[in-house]
Design an enzyme around this catalytic site. Structure first.
Site, PDB file in Angstrom:
ATOM      1  NE  ARG A  54      -4.472  -1.766   1.914  1.00 13.83           N
ATOM      2  CZ  ARG A  54      -4.853  -1.763   2.864  1.00 13.83           C
ATOM      3  NH1 ARG A  54      -5.337  -1.278   4.336  1.00 13.83           N
ATOM      4  NH2 ARG A  54      -6.098  -3.481   2.839  1.00 13.83           N
ATOM      5  CG  ASP A 165     -13.070   7.770   6.817  1.00  8.06           C
ATOM      6  OD1 ASP A 165     -13.097   6.362   6.196  1.00  8.06           O
ATOM      7  OD2 ASP A 165     -11.542   7.393   6.477  1.00  8.06           O
TER       8      ASP A 165
END
Length: 296
Positions: A54, A165
């Site tokens: 990632r 978020d």
């Protein structure tokens, strides 16, 4: 040249030849400890490969070839603070669908929202709903569709949705409010017709949320582990689903207690179905699957 790397244990010149010592497991442990302390997400040793994958794009941007070099950048070059956003974006999981766990949206329309409308009657204040782990926005837009549909069905009322978020990349997607056809399966045909606009030209095959809903939803970055939310303390409904599973038991309890402080009396909290057992706050009572109401 041998096609295999030298065995460092039997090649004392190996580290010097490569210019820097090979990073050890302690570097990943330090990285994992930082992530858990900052945002509550636990990273076991088994997640190192996931983290490596990632962070590949970020490492490429920095001209860093591997995760060990990235750790050197963080811990020896002093770049940890400036890399915070990239790290948090990389390690957070963002699985989301429209109308995921549909029983919650049925309860929102049939029970939670009507109760909130009654509480707000005569106050001039909107019904307030918070999507606390919004990801790419499908949950927030599903909430908006429910509230707008309820207003058309039973009479207009004022409402607003806050969606937050930690991950800035998914928030950008949520704000844009454009989704591929493949994500729209859970939508009823009437919801798609009423609340989505079909794309054309370069956006053929994509759909966008209609402006009247986009005006009602506000997106913002928020770290649930800050425990100092600049958010109202009379929110009618909170969706906090499928995020607690990444936290320690202690952090789960602290977060539930803190979320309860931001709920209005009689307000509703929805958790993920695998998370119901962590809601031990004395102010909350369970009224349905992963569904809790704050005491009046």
């Amino acid at each position: 040249m041998s096609p295999f790397p030298a065995d460092e244990a039997n090649d004392p010149d190996g580290p010097a030849r490569r210019g820097a010592p090979r990073r050890t497991a302690s570097d990943f442990a330090r990285f994992a400890a930082f992530v858990e302390a900052e945002i509550g997400v636990r990273l076991s040793d088994a997640k190192r490969t996931m983290v490596d994958g990632r962070l590949r794009r970020r490492m490429s941007q920095l001209g860093i070839s591997d995760l060990d070099g990235y750790f050197r950048h963080l811990f020896e070059d002093g770049a940890l603070d400036e890399e915070r956003t990239a790290i948090f974006d990389a390690v957070t999981t963002n699985k989301t669908d429209f109308f995921r766990e549909p029983a919650h949206f049925d309860h929102l329309m049939d029970v939670a929202a009507p109760a909130a409308i009654a509480r707000r009657s005569g106050t001039g204040q909107p019904v307030k709903v918070w999507s606390a782990a919004a990801s790419t926005g499908a949950e927030a837009w599903s909430i908006a569709m429910c509230l707008a549909s309820l207003a058309e069905r039973d009479g207009a009322f004022n409402w607003a949705v806050l969606a937050t978020d930690i991950n800035t990349e998914v928030l950008a997607v949520a704000r844009r409010a454009i989704y591929p056809e493949s994500m729209l399966g859970p939508l009823r045909p009437e919801d798609r017709r009423r609340w989505m606009m079909q794309g054309h030209g370069d956006l053929r095959g994509s759909w966008r949320i209609v402006p009247e809903l986009r005006r009602r939803v506000c997106f913002g970055q928020l770290n649930l582990m800050d425990f100092d939310f600049a958010i109202d303390t009379d929110i009618d409904v909170v969706f906090l689903r499928n995020v607690l599973i990444y936290f320690s038991a202690e952090d789960q309890t602290r977060l539930i207690d803190h979320i309860a402080l931001h709920l209005a009396a009689g307000g509703t909290l929805y958790l993920g179905h695998s998370e119901s057992m962590v809601a031990h706050c004395s102010d909350l009572r369970q009224v349905g699957p992963a569904t809790f109401v704050k005491a009046e």
